[in-house]
Scaffold this active site. Sequence first.
Site, PDB file in Angstrom:
ATOM      1  N   ASP A 261      24.982  17.652  -9.013  1.00 62.44           N
ATOM      2  CA  ASP A 261      25.773  16.683  -8.616  1.00 62.44           C
ATOM      3  C   ASP A 261      27.137  17.081  -8.048  1.00 62.44           C
ATOM      4  O   ASP A 261      27.825  17.497  -8.855  1.00 62.44           O
ATOM      5  CB  ASP A 261      26.069  15.721  -9.569  1.00 62.44           C
ATOM      6  CG  ASP A 261      26.773  14.182  -9.125  1.00 62.44           C
ATOM      7  OD1 ASP A 261      26.986  13.999  -8.108  1.00 62.44           O
ATOM      8  OD2 ASP A 261      27.203  13.550 -10.192  1.00 62.44           O
TER       9      ASP A 261
ATOM     10  N   ASP B 139      28.575  13.704  -1.388  1.00 62.38           N
ATOM     11  CA  ASP B 139      28.291  13.647  -2.717  1.00 62.38           C
ATOM     12  C   ASP B 139      26.732  13.654  -2.633  1.00 62.38           C
ATOM     13  O   ASP B 139      26.017  12.629  -2.394  1.00 62.38           O
ATOM     14  CB  ASP B 139      28.731  12.441  -3.360  1.00 62.38           C
ATOM     15  CG  ASP B 139      28.571  12.205  -4.964  1.00 62.38           C
ATOM     16  OD1 ASP B 139      27.746  12.996  -5.371  1.00 62.38           O
ATOM     17  OD2 ASP B 139      29.384  11.612  -5.444  1.00 62.38           O
TER      18      ASP B 139
ATOM     19  N   ARG C  69      37.160  13.342  -2.500  1.00 64.52           N
ATOM     20  CA  ARG C  69      36.390  13.807  -3.952  1.00 64.52           C
ATOM     21  C   ARG C  69      36.126  15.185  -3.912  1.00 64.52           C
ATOM     22  O   ARG C  69      35.457  15.499  -2.914  1.00 64.52           O
ATOM     23  CB  ARG C  69      35.588  12.988  -4.362  1.00 64.52           C
ATOM     24  CG  ARG C  69      34.846  12.980  -5.507  1.00 64.52           C
ATOM     25  CD  ARG C  69      33.852  11.768  -6.159  1.00 64.52           C
ATOM     26  NE  ARG C  69      32.782  11.493  -5.554  1.00 64.52           N
ATOM     27  CZ  ARG C  69      32.613  10.286  -4.686  1.00 64.52           C
ATOM     28  NH1 ARG C  69      33.732   9.339  -4.592  1.00 64.52           N
ATOM     29  NH2 ARG C  69      31.440  10.209  -4.302  1.00 64.52           N
TER      30      ARG C  69
ATOM     31  N   HIS D  41      30.394   4.645  -3.765  1.00 68.25           N
ATOM     32  CA  HIS D  41      28.727   4.836  -3.870  1.00 68.25           C
ATOM     33  C   HIS D  41      28.215   4.359  -2.301  1.00 68.25           C
ATOM     34  O   HIS D  41      27.105   3.753  -2.196  1.00 68.25           O
ATOM     35  CB  HIS D  41      28.069   4.176  -4.823  1.00 68.25           C
ATOM     36  CG  HIS D  41      28.235   4.761  -6.127  1.00 68.25           C
ATOM     37  ND1 HIS D  41      27.809   4.268  -7.345  1.00 68.25           N
ATOM     38  CD2 HIS D  41      29.043   6.011  -6.449  1.00 68.25           C
ATOM     39  CE1 HIS D  41      28.369   5.283  -8.408  1.00 68.25           C
ATOM     40  NE2 HIS D  41      28.885   6.193  -7.766  1.00 68.25           N
TER      41      HIS D  41
ATOM     42  N   ASP E 135       0.830  -1.372   0.034  1.00 66.54           N
ATOM     43  CA  ASP E 135      -0.076  -0.063   0.058  1.00 66.54           C
ATOM     44  C   ASP E 135       0.899   1.363   0.077  1.00 66.54           C
ATOM     45  O   ASP E 135       0.223   2.400   0.130  1.00 66.54           O
ATOM     46  CB  ASP E 135      -0.888   0.106   1.228  1.00 66.54           C
ATOM     47  CG  ASP E 135      -2.398  -0.986   1.080  1.00 66.54           C
ATOM     48  OD1 ASP E 135      -2.254  -1.384  -0.022  1.00 66.54           O
ATOM     49  OD2 ASP E 135      -2.828  -1.210   1.894  1.00 66.54           O
TER      50      ASP E 135
ATOM     51  N   TYR F  53      41.438   7.751  -3.077  1.00 63.31           N
ATOM     52  CA  TYR F  53      41.060   7.303  -2.075  1.00 63.31           C
ATOM     53  C   TYR F  53      42.090   6.406  -1.842  1.00 63.31           C
ATOM     54  O   TYR F  53      42.453   5.181  -2.432  1.00 63.31           O
ATOM     55  CB  TYR F  53      39.711   6.217  -2.617  1.00 63.31           C
ATOM     56  CG  TYR F  53      38.607   7.191  -3.481  1.00 63.31           C
ATOM     57  CD1 TYR F  53      37.955   7.852  -2.699  1.00 63.31           C
ATOM     58  CD2 TYR F  53      38.976   7.186  -4.746  1.00 63.31           C
ATOM     59  CE1 TYR F  53      36.935   8.812  -3.578  1.00 63.31           C
ATOM     60  CE2 TYR F  53      38.249   8.188  -5.662  1.00 63.31           C
ATOM     61  CZ  TYR F  53      36.988   8.951  -4.908  1.00 63.31           C
ATOM     62  OH  TYR F  53      36.140   9.660  -5.711  1.00 63.31           O
TER      63      TYR F  53
ATOM     64  N   HIS G  84      23.610  10.596 -14.163  1.00 57.05           N
ATOM     65  CA  HIS G  84      24.552   9.885 -15.302  1.00 57.05           C
ATOM     66  C   HIS G  84      23.540   9.978 -16.694  1.00 57.05           C
ATOM     67  O   HIS G  84      22.979   9.296 -17.043  1.00 57.05           O
ATOM     68  CB  HIS G  84      24.852   8.591 -15.046  1.00 57.05           C
ATOM     69  CG  HIS G  84      25.730   8.452 -13.542  1.00 57.05           C
ATOM     70  ND1 HIS G  84      26.060   7.221 -13.274  1.00 57.05           N
ATOM     71  CD2 HIS G  84      26.244   9.315 -12.983  1.00 57.05           C
ATOM     72  CE1 HIS G  84      27.120   7.430 -12.021  1.00 57.05           C
ATOM     73  NE2 HIS G  84      26.979   8.859 -11.675  1.00 57.05           N
TER      74      HIS G  84
ATOM     75  N   HIS H 271      30.988  12.517 -15.937  1.00 58.16           N
ATOM     76  CA  HIS H 271      30.088  11.995 -16.734  1.00 58.16           C
ATOM     77  C   HIS H 271      29.067  12.897 -17.458  1.00 58.16           C
ATOM     78  O   HIS H 271      29.003  14.180 -16.680  1.00 58.16           O
ATOM     79  CB  HIS H 271      28.981  10.956 -15.980  1.00 58.16           C
ATOM     80  CG  HIS H 271      28.562  11.421 -14.493  1.00 58.16           C
ATOM     81  ND1 HIS H 271      27.817  12.277 -14.580  1.00 58.16           N
ATOM     82  CD2 HIS H 271      29.122  11.124 -13.343  1.00 58.16           C
ATOM     83  CE1 HIS H 271      27.321  12.596 -13.129  1.00 58.16           C
ATOM     84  NE2 HIS H 271      28.482  12.145 -12.466  1.00 58.16           N
TER      85      HIS H 271
ATOM     86  N   GLU I 176      33.747  17.402  -6.597  1.00 62.20           N
ATOM     87  CA  GLU I 176      32.950  17.342  -7.749  1.00 62.20           C
ATOM     88  C   GLU I 176      32.122  18.681  -8.047  1.00 62.20           C
ATOM     89  O   GLU I 176      31.580  19.337  -7.090  1.00 62.20           O
ATOM     90  CB  GLU I 176      31.879  16.186  -7.652  1.00 62.20           C
ATOM     91  CG  GLU I 176      30.942  16.034  -8.642  1.00 62.20           C
ATOM     92  CD  GLU I 176      30.007  14.675  -8.586  1.00 62.20           C
ATOM     93  OE1 GLU I 176      29.831  14.421  -7.953  1.00 62.20           O
ATOM     94  OE2 GLU I 176      29.748  14.447  -9.714  1.00 62.20           O
TER      95      GLU I 176
ATOM     96  N   HIS J  34      37.713   5.809 -10.799  1.00 67.02           N
ATOM     97  CA  HIS J  34      36.952   6.009 -11.535  1.00 67.02           C
ATOM     98  C   HIS J  34      37.150   7.213 -12.525  1.00 67.02           C
ATOM     99  O   HIS J  34      38.431   7.674 -12.354  1.00 67.02           O
ATOM    100  CB  HIS J  34      35.602   6.468 -10.630  1.00 67.02           C
ATOM    101  CG  HIS J  34      35.770   7.647  -9.830  1.00 67.02           C
ATOM    102  ND1 HIS J  34      36.160   9.016 -10.289  1.00 67.02           N
ATOM    103  CD2 HIS J  34      36.051   7.821  -8.521  1.00 67.02           C
ATOM    104  CE1 HIS J  34      36.129   9.921  -9.210  1.00 67.02           C
ATOM    105  NE2 HIS J  34      36.172   9.148  -8.179  1.00 67.02           N
TER     106      HIS J  34
ATOM    107  N   GLU K 239      34.988  15.290 -11.483  1.00 63.70           N
ATOM    108  CA  GLU K 239      34.939  14.962  -9.977  1.00 63.70           C
ATOM    109  C   GLU K 239      36.036  14.017  -9.636  1.00 63.70           C
ATOM    110  O   GLU K 239      35.859  12.916  -9.465  1.00 63.70           O
ATOM    111  CB  GLU K 239      33.728  14.124  -9.700  1.00 63.70           C
ATOM    112  CG  GLU K 239      33.148  13.082 -10.822  1.00 63.70           C
ATOM    113  CD  GLU K 239      31.914  12.499 -10.400  1.00 63.70           C
ATOM    114  OE1 GLU K 239      31.894  11.884  -9.613  1.00 63.70           O
ATOM    115  OE2 GLU K 239      31.066  12.575 -11.385  1.00 63.70           O
TER     116      GLU K 239
HETATM  117  N1  GLY Z   1      26.689  10.928  -7.437  1.00 64.41           N
HETATM  118  C1  GLY Z   1      27.140   9.846  -8.423  1.00 64.41           C
HETATM  119  C2  GLY Z   1      28.129  10.469  -9.120  1.00 64.41           C
HETATM  120  O1  GLY Z   1      28.815  11.238  -8.618  1.00 64.41           O
HETATM  121  O2  GLY Z   1      28.615   9.961 -10.289  1.00 64.41           O
HETATM  122 MN    MN Z   2      28.932  12.568 -10.542  1.00 66.36          MN
HETATM  123 MN    MN Z   3      28.227  12.626  -7.235  1.00 69.43          MN
END
Ligand code: GLY
Ligand code: MN
Ligand code: MN
Length: 440
Positions: free
Chosen positions: A271, A260, A406, A243, A39, A388, A361, A354, A408, A350, A384
């Site tokens: 972002d 983030d 990080r 993440h 529900d 790490y 993304h 993006h 970004e 990474h 970004e």
């Molecule tokens: N928040 C996910 C990224 O930075 O790609």
């Molecule tokens: Mn991002």
């Molecule tokens: Mn991000």
Amino acid sequence: MIHIPKAEYTRRRKALMAQMEPNSIAILPAAAVAIRNRDVEHVYRQDSDFQYLSGFPEPEAVIVLMPGRQHGEYVLFCRERNAERELWDGLRAGTEGAIRDFGADDAFPITDIDDILPGLIEGRDRVYSAMGSNAEFDRHLMEWINVIRSKAHLGAQPPNEFVALDHLLHDMRLYKSAAEVKVMREAARISCAAHVKAMQASRAGLYEFSLEAELDYEFRKGGAKMPAYGSIVAAGRNSCILHYQQNDAVLKDGDLVLIDAGCEIDCYASDITRTWPVSGKFSPEQKAIYEIVLASQEAAFAEIAPDKHWNQAHEATVRVITAGLVKLGLLQGDVDELIASEAYKVFYMHRAGHWLGMDVHDVGEYKVGGEWRVLEVGMALTVEPGIYISPDNQNVAKKWRGIGVRIEDDVVVTKQGCEILTGGVPKTVADIEALMAAAR
Ligand code: GLY
Ligand code: MN
Ligand code: MN
């Protein structure tokens, strides 16, 4: 509230139809309501492609575009008005509202789609749809096609070509209009305020979720319906989990916290990542790592301009980060060789960014014809970089372990280079420490 004007949706539909082959039809379903538990539904979020072409915010709807159709090129199937349901669940546009408020040339009840849609498809040579992304809708589409096929002996002409809509639509979405950039600036502005608030509130003894609450408060106060993705609030060693979503650990004096998070306005994402010391003062090791990441981000910004290709910014971050890690003794060897062997990936695993837009993304190809895409005015992306240092990395001195940083920001490519949308939240060591000191 800043939002995409109605006229822009009309312009987008026309632009898409202008690219479709003659005698074709495009069909797109709204996002389904997702059940959270008995529900209880998840907060409804329209499908980005559907939203892009219609601005229509309801579930149980289907867009049909038929370029050149005399009796109207844009047909919307949607829920009918229903006093009983509206009493419980809220207002519906209904078919009249679809025409009056959302620019449809014609509208029909969604419950009639099985009777009406085969007739609209019949005689069209080609069907554009998002094949493969919605299994249930794909099945319906084939059922409608089969209705036409079953009448072939009566002269009905089923379409013979099925084309993925993504290629055309997602390329359109990649180039942001002035109205889109305006909405993205607003999402960015609110997200910056949220990060500032979280920095000011940061104290040892609070929890990661205490800072998430500050973010949520600012997002909602700014008019955002929801975050653009699950907020990452990662303190101490959790900052090394890219993440991380648990957000329930205690904030400890001497640790960094990495946030983030970004909100969504009118289905456009922001972002942002910032990393700061829980108690307001960077340790020498934290500062050393932070300065490398910041320098790598600055180097990346310089590589974002028309005619530079997508990967140049990433390559710039890799070079600055690798050289910085060598200088600190965290990597040993020749910078070029360490880049070639990808040794830096232990610390920076990474990519530098993006596409950003309606999806955090966002859609759009990164390569064209096997080559990195060349940047053009209006493309929006994140920058970004991060470092790490795993808490379990036995190859580095203990003092470095568990540091994750990080930084970004969101940018839009301009004629001269790029506009940074998220400049409203501090990021130099001095500026962060000053902001936090003033809040104590
Ligand atoms: N928040 C996910 C990224 O930075 O790609
Ligand atoms: Mn991002
Ligand atoms: Mn991000």
